[in-house]
Design a protein around this motif. Structure first.
Motif, short mmCIF file in Angstrom:
data_model
loop_
_atom_site.label_atom_id
_atom_site.label_comp_id
_atom_site.label_asym_id
_atom_site.label_seq_id
_atom_site.Cartn_x
_atom_site.Cartn_y
_atom_site.Cartn_z
N GLN A 284 0.71 -1.46 0.06
CA GLN A 284 -0.42 0.03 0.35
C GLN A 284 1.30 1.18 0.31
OE1 GLN A 284 -3.01 -0.14 3.51
NE2 GLN A 284 -3.94 -2.55 2.05
N LEU B 82 -9.00 2.89 -3.34
CA LEU B 82 -6.90 2.52 -2.97
C LEU B 82 -7.25 1.16 -4.76
CD1 LEU B 82 -5.01 2.21 -1.79
CD2 LEU B 82 -5.20 0.13 -1.61
N CYS B 112 -13.26 -5.82 3.30
CA CYS B 112 -12.44 -4.69 2.57
C CYS B 112 -12.02 -4.54 1.27
CB CYS B 112 -11.19 -4.43 3.68
SG CYS B 112 -11.61 -4.38 5.41
N THR B 113 -13.22 -4.45 0.86
CA THR B 113 -12.31 -5.00 -0.96
C THR B 113 -11.86 -4.34 -1.51
OG1 THR B 113 -13.32 -6.62 -2.50
CG2 THR B 113 -14.71 -5.21 -1.73
N GLY B 114 -12.12 -2.63 -1.46
CA GLY B 114 -12.08 -1.81 -2.43
C GLY B 114 -12.19 -1.71 -4.18
N CYS B 117 -11.23 -6.67 -5.94
CA CYS B 117 -9.62 -7.26 -7.28
C CYS B 117 -10.09 -8.15 -6.94
CB CYS B 117 -8.81 -7.10 -7.05
SG CYS B 117 -8.29 -6.23 -5.29
N ASP B 136 -16.88 -4.13 1.82
CA ASP B 136 -16.48 -2.63 1.92
C ASP B 136 -16.58 -1.51 2.52
OD1 ASP B 136 -13.32 -1.80 0.45
OD2 ASP B 136 -15.03 0.08 1.52
N ILE B 137 -16.51 -0.76 3.12
CA ILE B 137 -17.63 0.55 4.32
C ILE B 137 -17.26 1.44 3.40
CG2 ILE B 137 -15.61 1.85 5.14
CD1 ILE B 137 -17.06 1.69 7.81
N SER B 138 -16.95 1.61 2.41
CA SER B 138 -17.19 2.83 1.70
C SER B 138 -18.11 2.72 0.87
CB SER B 138 -15.45 3.78 1.81
OG SER B 138 -16.26 3.89 -0.22
N ALA B 161 -20.62 -3.36 3.84
CA ALA B 161 -20.90 -3.12 5.38
C ALA B 161 -20.05 -2.81 6.01
CB ALA B 161 -20.88 -4.99 5.15
N ASP B 162 -19.68 -2.77 7.29
CA ASP B 162 -18.11 -1.65 7.90
C ASP B 162 -18.24 -3.72 9.50
OD1 ASP B 162 -16.81 -1.21 10.17
OD2 ASP B 162 -17.88 0.48 11.15
N LEU B 163 -16.62 -3.42 8.91
CA LEU B 163 -16.07 -4.90 9.84
C LEU B 163 -16.23 -4.63 10.94
CD1 LEU B 163 -14.14 -7.38 9.37
CD2 LEU B 163 -12.37 -5.88 9.49
N ASN B 182 -7.22 -7.26 2.40
CA ASN B 182 -5.79 -6.25 2.93
C ASN B 182 -6.68 -5.20 3.20
OD1 ASN B 182 -3.80 -4.90 1.77
ND2 ASN B 182 -4.30 -4.71 -0.68
N ALA B 212 -8.53 3.66 3.28
CA ALA B 212 -7.71 2.99 2.67
C ALA B 212 -6.14 2.83 2.95
CB ALA B 212 -8.19 2.71 1.09
N PHE B 219 -7.49 -3.48 12.02
CA PHE B 219 -8.25 -3.97 11.68
C PHE B 219 -7.73 -5.96 11.63
CE2 PHE B 219 -8.25 0.14 9.28
CZ PHE B 219 -9.14 -0.01 9.32
C1 LIG Z 1 -5.45 -1.23 1.43
S1 LIG Z 1 -7.41 -1.07 0.71
C2 LIG Z 1 -7.61 -2.65 -0.05
C3 LIG Z 1 -8.28 -2.78 -1.33
C4 LIG Z 1 -8.52 -3.50 -1.99
N1 LIG Z 1 -9.00 -5.23 -1.17
C5 LIG Z 1 -7.42 -3.76 -2.60
O1 LIG Z 1 -6.22 -5.09 -2.29
O2 LIG Z 1 -6.89 -3.91 -3.54
C6 LIG Z 1 -8.90 -1.02 2.43
C7 LIG Z 1 -10.48 -0.37 1.79
O3 LIG Z 1 -11.12 -1.23 3.52
C8 LIG Z 1 -12.42 -0.48 3.05
N2 LIG Z 1 -11.94 -0.22 4.54
C9 LIG Z 1 -11.75 0.29 5.66
N3 LIG Z 1 -12.65 0.47 6.89
C10 LIG Z 1 -13.35 0.06 6.76
C11 LIG Z 1 -14.22 -1.21 7.92
N4 LIG Z 1 -13.72 -0.41 8.31
N5 LIG Z 1 -15.02 -2.05 6.63
C12 LIG Z 1 -14.75 -2.71 5.69
N6 LIG Z 1 -14.54 -2.20 5.17
C13 LIG Z 1 -12.93 -0.67 5.61
C14 LIG Z 1 -11.24 1.04 2.75
O4 LIG Z 1 -12.57 1.44 2.18
C15 LIG Z 1 -10.42 0.62 1.75
O5 LIG Z 1 -11.28 -0.17 0.31
#
Ligand SMILES: C[S@@+](CC[C@H](N)C(=O)[O-])C[C@H]1O[C@@H](n2cnc3c(N)ncnc32)[C@H](O)[C@@H]1O
Lengths: 406, 293
Positions: A284, B82, B112-114, B117, B136-138, B161-163, B182, B212, B219
């Protein structure tokens, strides 16, 4: 003396290489009034005759297999390949018999009946050229194929001496091969291409996807030379530059699905894979677009790098495919070197540093130095339409050399 | 990013007037050429100049081109989500090739699928042998991952959803065998540092979403407490950036019940924490480990 002159005419017209194995000079023993005998006519080398015989037996076996109900793809393909070779062979035998019987007639006639002699002469005029062409055709077919002859092709092009003019020439050659593939209706794709300055290339890798194209294009391997006045030359001087073409058999698709199979060809530890490391901690923390992959084949030290694709796995897959091709080419070079060292006479064609061909713009001429063939149509060569004429001449020369060394 | 000499700019300009704009974002001229080539291949000519200016401003190439290859998928990329990383791609492909050999009816979730991918590539590779969900939360991530799912016509259940909210996770599925994630893993202190001091790239800080990226142990704690445990998973793969994070995760499990290890990426950096319930069909995950913890 008419027949002798026809004969000489044919000889000079087609060149000595079309006469096949064992052609004596015209000073051989003459057994008829016109001084011509069968020994002077084209005939196949005994080992090629033997191969024809082996093929005949093989065809019979296949026939019984097919009539007894075996009907798989492989058998069918084999059957049709062998029958087409034997068809050519039958033509050759046919013409040879024809010519032999005419000569026999001449021998018996001993120069008395002018009418019969005239008839024989006109028949010889017809059949000798046919025999010559049938011989050369069947020779190409009977001579053992080089390994990987049935594969598609990878062509690597790089500028040699001559700076940016050499880079432009590299681009011209790339276009020539693409045009050639188009005229043959062969599929192609550019695996990678690095642009230099002024529209030139510092490297290009072209894949010609037609199976069997390797057997045609492999004759293009070597240093190509151009003589022309570059666009940037103000004093009108002719420059000489070169580009190197390396032709390899393509052994895998070079995509994500062939990657696994390609990787399996190597023992663990045989290949080192270097990916361009992203700075610092990676992940990241950074967002790199550098997707280059470099493979090193440890036993040979061969390195392949690919960076054209934005996808790292795709670059890796391409690199693996190219590496396999290069290793196959290396095997073939070794094979040739071994065969050469067994021979007393050296074959001069496959030396890497040798210029194989010259493209002379002011004379509108392309000359292939391996066979001495000149094409007086440079445009036709570069447009891909006439390239095959040159390749065929080189092929004939190769066949002749290989027959000599049998 | 090295200092750019006037000489280098001149050289670049002689190749293409647009090339100098790509020098700031790239460590060398050949990479800059590569980027310009991709821009010219993928965008209409009318957009080249704008693209070059954005890139000069360190705007990510993937946002300019609108995508990033990920395995054999082209993942659509947009601002506020991201960009998928090659290190992630690498472990997902490695994981899939191990699972392909022996996976049967796996239920997988990507937390946290973003862009989606990880979940999408897993589904693409494993096909019918796996049921895949993602969340993902966003809102931006949720929408983009749906867009990607539809673009590739993959059957992945995506939820917003929020983790940290167990109640929201309950709706996704009753149980999961394998948890992938991730999550954000850069401690705030490093988020502020430059790459040379183990911090982050300027382009990442300027243009990718902070939400992100920034996270430390929380986490991983949530992933274990709210997903692995309640959903009865027998394996997990969590991407991370620090050995301490792997050790933290290890401590959440008792050694008799769970095996655990570390996966390193192509640069040799610690990249994933891997865990498997001993005796379960996911003990094949051990094969991914470069180091057993
Ligand atoms: C590092 S990014 C990873 C995105 C993707 N999985 C990738 O590998 O490219 C982390 C993701 O976690 C999400 N995120 C952050 N806090 C979260 C939460 N409490 N619940 C769910 N998702 C969350 C962010 O919105 C972001 O999309």
């Amino acid at each position: 003396m008419l027949v002798r002159s026809i004969y000489r005419g044919i000889r000079s017209e087609f060149g000595r290489n079309v006469f096949g194995y064992g052609c004596r000079s015209s000073r051989g023993i003459s057994t008829n009034a016109l001084g011509i005998n069968m020994d002077e006519l084209p005939k196949l080398h005994p080992s090629l005759l033997k191969r024809a015989e082996t093929l005949r037996v093989e065809l019979e076996d296949l026939e019984t297999k097919i009539t007894s109900g075996t009907f798989d793809q492989e058998t069918n393909v084999k059957f049709s390949t062998i029958s087409s070779i034997l068809e050519e062979f039958a033509k050759y035998e046919n013409y040879r018999e024809n010519v032999a019987s005419i000569i026999e007639m001449l021998n018996e006639e001993n120069g008395n009946d002018q009418e019969i002699i005239d008839d024989c002469v006109s028949e010889l005029k017809e059949y000798i050229p046919k025999l010559i062409s049938a011989t050369s055709k069947v020779q190409v077919k009977l001579i053992p194929k080089v390994s990987n002859y049935d594969k598609p092709t990878i062509m690597e092009l790089r500028p040699g001496v001559g700076g940016s003019e050499a880079q432009i020439f590299t681009n011209d050659l790339l276009s020539m091969y693409i045009n050639f593939a188009n005229t043959k209706r062969w599929g192609w794709e550019i695996i990678s291409k690095t642009e230099g300055t002024l529209g030139g290339l510092t490297e290009a890798i072209l894949s010609v996807n037609e199976p069997g194209s390797y057997d045609v294009l492999r004759h293009e391997s070597g240093v190509h030379r151009v003589q022309r006045v570059p666009a940037t030359e103000t004093k009108g001087r002719t420059h000489t530059s070169t580009a190197a073409v390396v032709v390899l058999p393509k052994l895998s698709e070079g995509n994500e699905s062939s990657l696994l199979e390609d990787e399996r060809q190597f023992a663990p530890g045989e290949i080192r894979i270097d990916t361009m490391r992203s700075g610092g901690k990676g992940g990241q923390h950074v967002n790199t677009t550098d997707s280059a992959v470099r493979l090193t084949h440890i036993p040979t030290g061969i390195q392949v790098q690919q960076q054209d694709e934005r996808s790292q796995p795709r670059n890796k897959a391409k690199a693996f495919s190219i590496l396999r091709s290069r290793l196959a080419a290396l095997d073939r070079e070794r094979e040739i070197a071994e065969q050469k060292s067994l021979r007393t006479t050296q074959v001069s064609t496959t030396d890497r540093s040798d210029k194989i061909r010259t493209y002379n713009y002011s004379q509108n001429r392309v000359t292939d130095h391996r066979c001495g063939f000149s094409l007086h149509d440079l445009e036709g060569c570069l447009s891909g339409e006439k390239l095959e004429d040159i390749i065929e001449a080189v092929e004939q020369e190769e066949v002749r050399e290989r027959i000599e060394s049998l | 990013m090295a200092r750019i000499s006037p000489r280098l700019i001149k050289d670049a300009y002689s190749i293409s007037p647009l090339l100098p704009y790509f020098l700031r974002a790239n460590p060398n001229i050949s990479l800059a050429k590569q980027e310009l080539k991709w821009v010219q291949e993928e965008l209409p000519q009318s957009e080249w100049r704008k693209a070059a200016r954005s890139r000069h401003n360190l705007y990510p190439l993937q946002y300019i081109l609108g995508s990033q290859p990920f395995g054999s998928l082209d993942i659509i990329c947009k601002e506020k989500v991201l960009i998928p990383r090659p290190e992630t791609e690498e472990w997902v492909l490695r994981l899939c090739s191990v699972l392909k050999e022996s996976a049967q009816n796996l239920s997988i979730v990507d937390a946290c699928t973003g862009t989606g991918c990880i979940a999408l590539l897993a589904k693409h590779e494993l096909k019918d042998s796996a049921k895949v969900a993602a969340f993902d939360i966003s809102t931006d991530a949720y929408q983009l991952s749906m867009l990607n799912r539809d673009a590739h016509k993959l059957d992945v259940n995506i939820v917003k959803a929020d983790l940290s909210e167990p109640a929201q996770l309950m709706h996704i599925c009753s149980s999961f065998d394998l948890i992938l994630s991730n999550p954000p893993y850069i401690p705030l202190s490093d988020y502020k540092l430059p790459v040379t001091l183990n911090g982050i790239e300027k382009s990442v800080r300027k243009f990718e979403p902070k939400s992100a990226l920034v996270g430390e142990m929380e986490f991983y704690d949530l992933l274990v407490q709210n997903l692995v445990r309640p959903f009865g998973a027998s394996g997990f793969v969590f991407e991370l950036g620090y050995r301490e994070q792997a050790e933290f995760i290890r401590k959440q499990f008792c050694e008799e019940e769970w095996g655990s290890g570390i996966l390193k990426d192509y640069s040799g950096n610690v990249r994933c924490s891997i865990g498997w319930k001993r005796g379960s069909n996911l003990d094949i995950l051990e094969r991914l480990c470069d180091e057993v913890l």
